[in-house]
Every structure is written in C-alpha cells, then in structure tokens.
Design an enzyme around this catalytic site. Structure first.
Site, PDB file in Angstrom:
ATOM      1  N   LYS A  19       0.861  -1.204   0.000  1.00 45.20           N
ATOM      2  CA  LYS A  19       0.000   0.000   0.000  1.00 45.20           C
ATOM      3  C   LYS A  19       0.888   1.242   0.000  1.00 45.20           C
ATOM      4  O   LYS A  19       0.657   2.186  -0.761  1.00 45.20           O
ATOM      5  CB  LYS A  19      -0.877   0.000   1.240  1.00 45.20           C
ATOM      6  CG  LYS A  19      -1.515   1.349   1.564  1.00 45.20           C
ATOM      7  CD  LYS A  19      -2.394   1.304   2.782  1.00 45.20           C
ATOM      8  CE  LYS A  19      -1.694   1.718   4.016  1.00 45.20           C
ATOM      9  NZ  LYS A  19      -1.462   3.168   4.200  1.00 45.20           N
ATOM     10  N   ASN A  20       1.946   1.229   0.834  1.00 46.33           N
ATOM     11  CA  ASN A  20       2.748   2.447   1.005  1.00 46.33           C
ATOM     12  C   ASN A  20       3.766   2.664  -0.098  1.00 46.33           C
ATOM     13  O   ASN A  20       4.543   3.609  -0.050  1.00 46.33           O
ATOM     14  CB  ASN A  20       3.406   2.435   2.388  1.00 46.33           C
ATOM     15  CG  ASN A  20       2.351   2.558   3.485  1.00 46.33           C
ATOM     16  OD1 ASN A  20       1.190   2.851   3.205  1.00 46.33           O
ATOM     17  ND2 ASN A  20       2.734   2.305   4.718  1.00 46.33           N
ATOM     18  N   CYS A  53      -5.173   7.543   9.179  1.00 47.63           N
ATOM     19  CA  CYS A  53      -5.243   7.019  10.547  1.00 47.63           C
ATOM     20  C   CYS A  53      -4.948   8.126  11.558  1.00 47.63           C
ATOM     21  O   CYS A  53      -4.004   8.895  11.410  1.00 47.63           O
ATOM     22  CB  CYS A  53      -4.213   5.909  10.727  1.00 47.63           C
ATOM     23  SG  CYS A  53      -4.673   4.412   9.854  1.00 47.63           S
ATOM     24  N   ARG A  72      -0.153  14.880  12.680  1.00 45.23           N
ATOM     25  CA  ARG A  72       0.610  14.444  11.488  1.00 45.23           C
ATOM     26  C   ARG A  72       0.832  15.652  10.586  1.00 45.23           C
ATOM     27  O   ARG A  72       0.252  15.789   9.533  1.00 45.23           O
ATOM     28  CB  ARG A  72      -0.116  13.316  10.769  1.00 45.23           C
ATOM     29  CG  ARG A  72      -0.282  12.080  11.645  1.00 45.23           C
ATOM     30  CD  ARG A  72      -0.940  10.932  10.926  1.00 45.23           C
ATOM     31  NE  ARG A  72      -0.037  10.237  10.014  1.00 45.23           N
ATOM     32  CZ  ARG A  72      -0.400   9.154   9.312  1.00 45.23           C
ATOM     33  NH1 ARG A  72      -1.640   8.713   9.395  1.00 45.23           N
ATOM     34  NH2 ARG A  72       0.467   8.552   8.512  1.00 45.23           N
ATOM     35  N   ASP A 104       4.420   0.657  12.052  1.00 49.03           N
ATOM     36  CA  ASP A 104       3.173   0.006  11.647  1.00 49.03           C
ATOM     37  C   ASP A 104       3.060  -1.404  12.214  1.00 49.03           C
ATOM     38  O   ASP A 104       1.971  -1.973  12.261  1.00 49.03           O
ATOM     39  CB  ASP A 104       3.085  -0.072  10.117  1.00 49.03           C
ATOM     40  CG  ASP A 104       3.024   1.309   9.508  1.00 49.03           C
ATOM     41  OD1 ASP A 104       3.343   1.445   8.317  1.00 49.03           O
ATOM     42  OD2 ASP A 104       2.690   2.262  10.241  1.00 49.03           O
ATOM     43  N   ARG A 136      -8.616  -0.297   4.118  1.00 52.43           N
ATOM     44  CA  ARG A 136      -7.706   0.686   3.500  1.00 52.43           C
ATOM     45  C   ARG A 136      -6.355   0.043   3.205  1.00 52.43           C
ATOM     46  O   ARG A 136      -5.637   0.459   2.311  1.00 52.43           O
ATOM     47  CB  ARG A 136      -7.533   1.898   4.427  1.00 52.43           C
ATOM     48  CG  ARG A 136      -8.764   2.773   4.570  1.00 52.43           C
ATOM     49  CD  ARG A 136      -8.484   4.001   5.379  1.00 52.43           C
ATOM     50  NE  ARG A 136      -7.236   4.584   4.972  1.00 52.43           N
ATOM     51  CZ  ARG A 136      -6.279   4.966   5.833  1.00 52.43           C
ATOM     52  NH1 ARG A 136      -6.452   4.836   7.121  1.00 52.43           N
ATOM     53  NH2 ARG A 136      -5.157   5.489   5.389  1.00 52.43           N
TER      54      ARG A 136
HETATM   55  C1  EPZ Z   1       3.971   6.820   6.133  1.00 54.93           C
HETATM   56  O1  EPZ Z   1       3.249   7.831   6.792  1.00 54.93           O
HETATM   57  C2  EPZ Z   1       3.025   5.644   6.045  1.00 54.93           C
HETATM   58  N1  EPZ Z   1       1.831   6.046   5.308  1.00 54.93           N
HETATM   59  C3  EPZ Z   1       2.629   5.209   7.448  1.00 54.93           C
HETATM   60  O2  EPZ Z   1       1.838   4.035   7.308  1.00 54.93           O
HETATM   61  C4  EPZ Z   1       3.888   4.847   8.239  1.00 54.93           C
HETATM   62  O3  EPZ Z   1       3.510   4.540   9.563  1.00 54.93           O
HETATM   63  C5  EPZ Z   1       4.841   6.045   8.235  1.00 54.93           C
HETATM   64  O4  EPZ Z   1       5.121   6.429   6.872  1.00 54.93           O
HETATM   65  C6  EPZ Z   1       6.156   5.739   8.933  1.00 54.93           C
HETATM   66  O5  EPZ Z   1       6.763   4.633   8.339  1.00 54.93           O
HETATM   67  C7  EPZ Z   1       1.854   6.070   3.958  1.00 54.93           C
HETATM   68  O6  EPZ Z   1       2.870   5.838   3.332  1.00 54.93           O
HETATM   69  C8  EPZ Z   1       0.560   6.417   3.284  1.00 54.93           C
HETATM   70  P1  EPZ Z   1       6.118  10.098   8.292  1.00 54.93           P
HETATM   71  P2  EPZ Z   1       3.848   9.327   6.821  1.00 54.93           P
HETATM   72  O7  EPZ Z   1       6.033  11.326   7.467  1.00 54.93           O
HETATM   73  O8  EPZ Z   1       4.582   9.612   5.570  1.00 54.93           O
HETATM   74  C9  EPZ Z   1       6.215  13.492  11.514  1.00 54.93           C
HETATM   75  C10 EPZ Z   1      -0.008   2.674   7.665  1.00 54.93           C
HETATM   76  O9  EPZ Z   1      -0.476   2.142   8.647  1.00 54.93           O
HETATM   77  N2  EPZ Z   1       6.181  14.457  10.390  1.00 54.93           N
HETATM   78  O10 EPZ Z   1       7.317   9.223   8.188  1.00 54.93           O
HETATM   79  O11 EPZ Z   1       2.781  10.239   7.229  1.00 54.93           O
HETATM   80  C11 EPZ Z   1       4.926  12.746  11.687  1.00 54.93           C
HETATM   81  O12 EPZ Z   1       4.030  13.492  12.460  1.00 54.93           O
HETATM   82  C12 EPZ Z   1       0.469   4.096   7.714  1.00 54.93           C
HETATM   83  O13 EPZ Z   1       0.180   2.111   6.554  1.00 54.93           O
HETATM   84  C13 EPZ Z   1       6.340  15.817  10.647  1.00 54.93           C
HETATM   85  O14 EPZ Z   1       6.489  16.232  11.800  1.00 54.93           O
HETATM   86  O15 EPZ Z   1       4.865   9.182   8.022  1.00 54.93           O
HETATM   87  C14 EPZ Z   1       5.361  11.484  12.400  1.00 54.93           C
HETATM   88  O16 EPZ Z   1       5.494  11.766  13.777  1.00 54.93           O
HETATM   89  C15 EPZ Z   1       0.265   4.693   9.090  1.00 54.93           C
HETATM   90  N3  EPZ Z   1       6.310  16.691   9.607  1.00 54.93           N
HETATM   91  C16 EPZ Z   1       6.750  11.228  11.823  1.00 54.93           C
HETATM   92  O17 EPZ Z   1       7.163  12.453  11.213  1.00 54.93           O
HETATM   93  C17 EPZ Z   1       6.134  16.255   8.316  1.00 54.93           C
HETATM   94  O18 EPZ Z   1       6.143  17.114   7.392  1.00 54.93           O
HETATM   95  C18 EPZ Z   1       6.793  10.153  10.776  1.00 54.93           C
HETATM   96  O19 EPZ Z   1       5.880  10.517   9.795  1.00 54.93           O
HETATM   97  C19 EPZ Z   1       5.977  14.868   8.080  1.00 54.93           C
HETATM   98  C20 EPZ Z   1       6.023  13.991   9.137  1.00 54.93           C
END
Ligand code: EPZ
Length: 431
Positions: free
Chosen positions: A22-23, A115, A120, A309, A401
């Site tokens: 998915k990701n 989610c 986020r 995850d 999803r």
């Molecule tokens: C991706 O989310 C995945 N989603 C998530 O999977 C996964 O848990 C996550 O990466 C971490 O591996 C998709 O790819 C659609 P991040 P993403 O940006 O990109 C903070 C699932 O269950 N952050 O790595 O949103 C954020 O708040 C989902 O499949 C900022 O502060 O994750 C978090 O604390 C859930 N500013 C941390 O970074 C930003 O601009 C990691 O978020 C972006 C992120």
C-alpha cells in the site's frame, strides 16, 4: 460499518503471498502524474485507499483505468485542486502536492486525513518545496502551493526522516532544474521502490535507501513513462507472521524478502517462534502448547528499526506471552488506540502517551470491539484468533484501506474468520 467475525482457538497452516505494498502503490499512483508517457502499475490490490486514489486522480482530470490486476495511466492536463472528501479520506493525498504543483503549476490541498495516530503535520513537505522556490500558503484547513517556472535544485536537510516528506521532495527534485541533495532522508524500502519507478521514467536519482539522495533534475516533467510492479507489502507480511505467532501453527509467507521485515522477524524469534528465512520468503512456526516469551522493551524507529506500523501487531503477539513488556512508538503519539479493544477482551494493558504496557500471560475472552485505525484493527483481529469464544471487530472502513481481504487471507490459513454483512439498522417498532 463492516464487521469481521472470528472464532478463536484454531491454529494456522499454509502459504500466503502478500499483495503489493500500500505504502508504495499510493505514492506511485501520484508519481505517474510526473510522466509525459503512459504508465502501468502491475498487480495493484483493490484496497480502499487505492480506490480513493483513483477517484482523486479522476477528480483532477487524470486518465487512469484498471485493466485486471494492473492500473494504467495516460498523460493529460490536470487541475491542481483536490476535493476535500478525497483529501480527508487518506494520508496519501499528501503525495499529490508535488505532482500537481509540477504538472499544473498550482495545487490546493485540503489537509490530509488517514489514521488518527496523533498530530501528522506536513511542515517538512512544505518547507522543502519552498526551499525549491515554490510559494506556500498555509490556511486553516488547506495549503496552496504555487510555482513560477521550474523549481530549482537545493541542498536540503530534512529535520526528521519523514517517509512522506522524502517522497514529496524526491518527486519535486526529479523535475526541478539542477542537482539536488536531500540529507536526512527516510530509507524505507518504499523510497527505493518509488525512486526506481521515477528513474525508469527518465529521472536520475541516486542513493535511494540511504539518508542522502542525489537527484539531477530534468527541469520539467519526466520524459518517459514506466511499467512497474510495486514491492510486496512488508506490513501485510508482518500481519500474517503475527497471526501465526499468536494463534500457533506454521505459515509460509511467499514473495516477500525477509529483510523487508527483519526487525519484526527478530522479535518473533526472541519470543520463541521458529523463523526460517529463505531468499524470497520465510516460514514462521509456533507450537500452540508452548507459550511465547515476552518480557521485552520494544522501541519503534525509522528504517531499519522496528517499524511503527508493526507495533500493534507485536502487541497482539505479546498479550499471551509470558512476562510483562513495553512498546514505545517514537513516531506517533496515538499508535495504541487498539489497547481499548485488547482490554475489552480481558488483556491487562495500559496505553500512556507513546507507550503501551502489557502484563502478558493474558487469556482473552472474545467480545465486540471496534477497529480504531488500520493496523490497530488488524491487531484486534489477530487477538480474536486466540481469544476464547467469538469476537466481532467492527470496522468503520480502516482495515480495508490496507488489506484487500484480511478475513479471507486468514481463512485461507485455517482461521475461523469472515466478514459479516453489515447489519441493516434495526427496524424501529412504533406504537
Ligand atoms: C507513512 O506515513 C506511512 N503512510 C505510514 O503508514 C507509516 O507509519 C509512516 O510512513 C512511517 O513509516 C503512507 O505511506 C501512506 P512520516 P507518513 O512522514 O509519511 C512526523 C499505515 O499504517 N512528520 O514518516 O505520514 C509525523 O508526524 C500508515 O500504513 C512531521 O512532523 O509518516 C510522524 O510523527 C500509518 N512533519 C513522523 O514524522 C512532516 O512534514 C513520521 O511521519 C511529516 C512527518
């Protein structure tokens, strides 16, 4: 509201092949907008987030159609305005920032949904695009990003290794003018998968999978298109591994390199499962008469650390394991909303902030629970596999999803698990 009905107590046996990730699929669909030629994504599962992505692409005027297991896109002018309900339906709507900015020159994106794992923000996405010359306006419920001419190259350090922000800036840099360096980038396998797709369409990206990405931008849309099979879903693979660890039995996961979920398999070995790793798959076995060993202190982290995850999946495994454990999620503040469902089944758990505390050695009683998010919902289904009696997991649409048919995949392995038809609302008797 969908319902998944499970009768616990059965061990699992057989083989299962995870669908495409998915990701990976979600950012890849957005990335097709960067290509001047048609693209094909092969073997794409019918996930709710994929359906939402197809609606989003169609809503901006993009041409995309499903041909059996494949999704085919063709280049067309697009509008840079994402409809509110589609943006709110998933976190992956954020992946359309860069492609719509590059294709349409302007993008208006309502704040993404997905989610509810805690705050986020998307500040790193926006800060990086601004560093490349985009104009960013943040409104209370949306962002508007514009460019005049091509974006320019940048030497940019991400303040944390955000997966999504790395993908946004990678896509933007691929089409910017000049030589970009992204430092502190995420290294998850999905990054390299998207980079491989972009390179096949004419991008020149090096270093994907490492914290330093170097990109020689082409100064516009990518000249080609690509036919690409996304990598297998490592989180779905971990889900099946967690299921057999919790329920007992033996399951072989095919078509997914063990290295994609190395930290999780190491956790299962330490808990007492037999894990045999092959070239392109692995087998997990657990004697149902031998309790697992808990007493662990797990901490999630960016790749190659313990994937956030998989934290709820590990929790489901530890509920019945001997010894108290703690899981800390360093990425999301509200990763353990599923603890309420575990407790309803009789587990002695406590979620406090980023930590989940588990007493272990719990014998669960099946009951009615509600999926709070995608991976928490999957974890509750796994708990139902070894709870006594029957459980029903009410799912407002989270599980679909990320899994095309989790009940069917588990049933194929011997679980008593099936989707129950959503019940028509009870007729109200008047008078
Ligand atoms: C991706 O989310 C995945 N989603 C998530 O999977 C996964 O848990 C996550 O990466 C971490 O591996 C998709 O790819 C659609 P991040 P993403 O940006 O990109 C903070 C699932 O269950 N952050 O790595 O949103 C954020 O708040 C989902 O499949 C900022 O502060 O994750 C978090 O604390 C859930 N500013 C941390 O970074 C930003 O601009 C990691 O978020 C972006 C992120």
């Amino acid at each position: 509201m969908e319902r998944i009905e499970i009768t616990g107590g059965r061990t699992l046996a057989g083989r299962v092949r995870p669908a495409c990730a998915k990701n990976s699929v979600l950012p890849l669909l957005a990335a097709t907008l960067l290509c001047r030629e048609p693209c094909t994504l092969c073997g794409v599962p019918d996930l709710a987030d994929v359906q939402t992505s197809l609606q989003l692409l169609a809503s901006v005027g993009a041409a995309v159609e499903r041909r059996g297991p494949d999704l085919c896109t063709a280049p067309r002018p697009v509008r840079g305005l994402v409809p509110d309900p589609l943006a709110a339906a998933m976190r992956a709507s954020v992946f359309y920032l860069a492609p719509l900015l590059l294709r349409a020159g302007r993008v208006e994106l309502p704040l993404p949904g997905g989610c509810r794992l805690g705050p986020r923000p998307i500040d790193i996405h926006l800060d990086g695009l601004a560093a490349m010359g985009a104009t960013v306006r943040t409104l209370p419920d949306r962002v508007v990003v514009q460019r005049r001419g091509a974006l320019h190259a940048v030497d940019y350090t991400l303040r944390l290794p955000s997966v999504g922000a790395t993908l946004t800036l990678l896509m933007a840099a691929a089409c910017a003018r000049g030589f970009t360096t992204l430092r502190g980038a995420a290294c998850e396998p999905e990054i390299a998968d998207v980079a491989a797709f972009l390179n096949a369409a004419g991008a020149r990206i090096a270093g994907a999978g490492t914290p330093v990405l170097t990109i020689r931008g082409v100064g516009g849309l990518l000249p080609g298109g690509a036919r690409h099979t996304p990598l297998p879903d490592r989180i779905a693979a971990a889900t099946y591994a967690a299921a057999v660890a919790a329920a007992g039995g033996q399951v072989t996961v095919e078509g997914c390199r063990p290295a994609y979920l190395g930290a999780f398999l190491q956790f299962l070995r330490r808990a007492g499962c037999r894990v045999e790793a092959g070239q392109d798959g692995f087998t997990v076995a657990r004697d149902p008469d031998r309790p697992l060993q808990g007493g662990v202190d797990l901490r999630t982290g960016a790749w190659p650390g313990f994937a956030t995850d998989t934290a709820p999946l590990a929790a489901a495994v530890l509920l019945g394991a001997e010894g108290a454990s703690r899981i800390h999620d360093a990425l999301f503040q509200n990763r353990f909303a599923c603890a309420a469902g575990f407790a309803a089944m009789g587990a002695r758990v406590r979620a406090r902030g980023r930590d989940l505390w588990l007493a272990g050695s719990d014998r669960l009683q099946g009951t009615l629970v509600t999926a709070p998010d995608l991976r928490g919902g999957a974890a509750l289904v796994i708990a139902g596999l070894f709870a006594e009696g029957s459980s029903t997991v009410l799912d407002p649409g989270h599980i679909r999803r990320g899994y095309a048919d989790l009940p069917g995949e588990l049933r194929q392995l011997g679980a008593a698990c099936r989707p129950a038809p959503a019940r028509a609302p009870k007729a109200v008797q008047y008078g």
